[in-house]
Design a protein around this motif. Structure first.
Motif, mmCIF file in Angstrom:
data_model
loop_
_atom_site.group_PDB
_atom_site.id
_atom_site.type_symbol
_atom_site.label_atom_id
_atom_site.label_comp_id
_atom_site.label_asym_id
_atom_site.label_seq_id
_atom_site.Cartn_x
_atom_site.Cartn_y
_atom_site.Cartn_z
ATOM 1 N N LEU A 1 11.081 5.296 11.349
ATOM 2 C CA LEU A 1 11.200 5.488 9.900
ATOM 3 C C LEU A 1 10.222 6.520 9.357
ATOM 4 C CD1 LEU A 1 11.674 1.771 8.775
ATOM 5 C CD2 LEU A 1 13.436 3.549 8.984
ATOM 6 N N GLY A 2 9.385 7.053 10.204
ATOM 7 C CA GLY A 2 8.445 8.074 9.755
ATOM 8 C C GLY A 2 7.415 7.513 8.788
ATOM 9 N N LEU A 3 6.915 8.368 7.913
ATOM 10 C CA LEU A 3 5.953 7.972 6.895
ATOM 11 C C LEU A 3 6.699 7.795 5.578
ATOM 12 C CD1 LEU A 3 4.117 9.430 9.055
ATOM 13 C CD2 LEU A 3 2.610 9.976 7.155
ATOM 14 N N LYS B 1 5.235 15.053 -4.565
ATOM 15 C CA LYS B 1 5.542 14.012 -3.583
ATOM 16 C C LYS B 1 6.060 14.657 -2.318
ATOM 17 C CE LYS B 1 8.399 10.790 -4.346
ATOM 18 N NZ LYS B 1 9.446 9.898 -4.879
ATOM 19 N N LYS C 1 4.836 5.343 -8.714
ATOM 20 C CA LYS C 1 5.546 4.691 -7.619
ATOM 21 C C LYS C 1 6.089 5.728 -6.647
ATOM 22 C CE LYS C 1 6.959 0.583 -10.177
ATOM 23 N NZ LYS C 1 8.103 -0.204 -10.702
ATOM 24 N N GLY C 2 6.007 5.360 -5.385
ATOM 25 C CA GLY C 2 6.611 6.177 -4.363
ATOM 26 C C GLY C 2 8.018 5.689 -4.062
ATOM 27 N N ASP C 3 8.403 5.773 -2.809
ATOM 28 C CA ASP C 3 9.756 5.401 -2.429
ATOM 29 C C ASP C 3 9.937 3.915 -2.155
ATOM 30 O OD1 ASP C 3 9.639 8.456 -0.607
ATOM 31 O OD2 ASP C 3 10.618 8.108 -2.535
ATOM 32 N N PHE D 1 8.628 12.711 4.312
ATOM 33 C CA PHE D 1 8.408 12.992 5.724
ATOM 34 C C PHE D 1 9.639 12.664 6.556
ATOM 35 C CE2 PHE D 1 3.828 13.825 6.284
ATOM 36 C CZ PHE D 1 3.377 13.566 5.006
ATOM 37 N N GLY D 2 9.793 13.409 7.646
ATOM 38 C CA GLY D 2 10.786 13.054 8.650
ATOM 39 C C GLY D 2 10.268 11.952 9.546
ATOM 40 N N ASP D 3 11.092 11.528 10.498
ATOM 41 C CA ASP D 3 10.735 10.422 11.393
ATOM 42 C C ASP D 3 9.741 10.818 12.471
ATOM 43 O OD1 ASP D 3 14.091 8.969 11.568
ATOM 44 O OD2 ASP D 3 12.554 9.011 10.001
ATOM 45 N N GLY D 4 9.627 12.101 12.705
ATOM 46 C CA GLY D 4 8.718 12.560 13.752
ATOM 47 C C GLY D 4 9.426 12.870 15.055
ATOM 48 N N PHE E 1 -2.827 9.109 -1.880
ATOM 49 C CA PHE E 1 -1.520 8.588 -1.499
ATOM 50 C C PHE E 1 -1.678 7.406 -0.529
ATOM 51 C CE2 PHE E 1 0.614 12.504 -2.908
ATOM 52 C CZ PHE E 1 -0.410 13.425 -2.814
ATOM 53 N N PHE F 1 5.405 15.738 12.610
ATOM 54 C CA PHE F 1 6.175 15.360 11.423
ATOM 55 C C PHE F 1 6.408 16.591 10.564
ATOM 56 C CE2 PHE F 1 6.143 10.799 11.705
ATOM 57 C CZ PHE F 1 4.969 10.467 12.370
ATOM 58 N N TYR G 1 0.806 5.515 2.368
ATOM 59 C CA TYR G 1 2.046 5.517 3.130
ATOM 60 C C TYR G 1 2.030 4.335 4.084
ATOM 61 C CZ TYR G 1 2.399 10.540 1.957
ATOM 62 O OH TYR G 1 2.482 11.746 1.318
ATOM 63 N N LEU H 1 6.333 6.835 1.483
ATOM 64 C CA LEU H 1 5.342 6.811 0.408
ATOM 65 C C LEU H 1 5.461 5.525 -0.392
ATOM 66 C CD1 LEU H 1 3.156 8.402 -1.154
ATOM 67 C CD2 LEU H 1 5.013 9.355 -2.538
ATOM 68 N N LEU I 1 -1.338 4.265 6.056
ATOM 69 C CA LEU I 1 -2.098 5.513 6.064
ATOM 70 C C LEU I 1 -2.402 5.935 4.633
ATOM 71 C CD1 LEU I 1 0.070 7.251 8.757
ATOM 72 C CD2 LEU I 1 -2.375 6.884 8.991
ATOM 73 N N GLN J 1 3.762 3.631 7.996
ATOM 74 C CA GLN J 1 4.468 4.257 9.095
ATOM 75 C C GLN J 1 5.061 3.183 9.984
ATOM 76 O OE1 GLN J 1 2.042 6.386 11.921
ATOM 77 N NE2 GLN J 1 3.787 7.192 13.017
#
Lengths: 111, 117
Positions: B41-43, A98, B57-59, A101-104, B33, A89, B35, B45, B90, B37
């Motif tokens: 869509l990745g990780l 903050k 707040k995160g996303d 992250f990308g999708d991996g 934090f 990632f 997250y 927040l 996570l 997964q």
């Protein structure tokens, strides 16, 4: 709107060759970039990082390159080893702390 | 050795249940934090915290809340679990107060795979 993109979901290379993983971002406020590696059933672990004031950072077999004008970073692994097989990632961070992250990218290194 | 632990590796809950996910770090880190997964869509927040009793707040905070009563512990709460909250969760922590050090690497726990049926 995905601010960090890893366009290759997977990559397969032969042991001993170079692995190049790519990451693109859109937000110019990102000023610190990190790569994490994730094995199945484990949390991601930090691999290497780079500040926006640099264009290259090296740590052993791992090198990260940053091209700010292109908003692109890449991770080079040389030589690749079977134990490097994992999901990678990239993450981009602003001064607010903050990380996005990308999708991996799933890397497979074949013996 | 740096350690982030999460209370459960696997959890199965029913729709509408209140769910608590606990995270503990032993590194005296200021920042924590949460997250989730998901494939493709990745990780993403959900929430983060810079200090005890502080939260940001995160996303994707909708449907979640958090609690940080002690520095080492950060809890994620699903007030009324729904099937679209089935995911890998996570927890992570990092050192440093606001400023350049807050960008530093995060240490992750092993994850909790939550299934809501």
């Amino acid at each position: 709107d995905q601010q960090v993109k890893q366009n290759s979901p997977s990559l397969s290379v032969q042991e001993g060759r170079i692995s190049i993983l790519n990451c693109d971002y859109t937000n110019s406020m990102f000023d610190y970039f990190l790569w994490y590696k994730k094995y199945p059933a484990e949390g991601p672990t930090f691999l290497i990082s780079i500040s926006s004031i640099k264009d290259k950072n090296e740590d052993g077999r791992f090198t990260v390159f940053l091209n700010k004008s292109a908003k692109h970073l890449s991770l080079h692994i040389v030589p690749s080893q079977p134990g490097d097989s994992a999901v990678y990632f990239c993450a981009a961070t602003t001064n607010a702390g903050k990380s996005t992250f990308g999708d991996g990218t799933t890397l497979t290194v074949k013996p | 050795d740096v350690k982030v632990t999460q209370s459960s590796r696997y959890l199965v809950k029913r729709t509408g249940e209140k769910v608590f996910l606990e995270c503990v770090q032993d590194m005296d880190h200021e920042n924590m934090f949460w997250y989730r997964q998901d494939p493709g869509l990745g990780l993403r927040l959900i929430y983060f915290s810079y200090d005890v009793k502080m939260k940001e707040k995160g996303d994707i905070p909708e449907g979640y809340s958090v609690s940080r009563e002690k520095k080492e512990r950060f809890s994620l709460i699903l007030e009324s679990a729904s099937t679209n909250q089935t995911s890998m969760y996570l927890c992570a922590s990092s050192s440093g107060t606001s400023g350049s050090s807050v960008r530093g690497e995060q240490y992750f726990g092993p994850g909790t795979r939550l299934t809501v049926t």
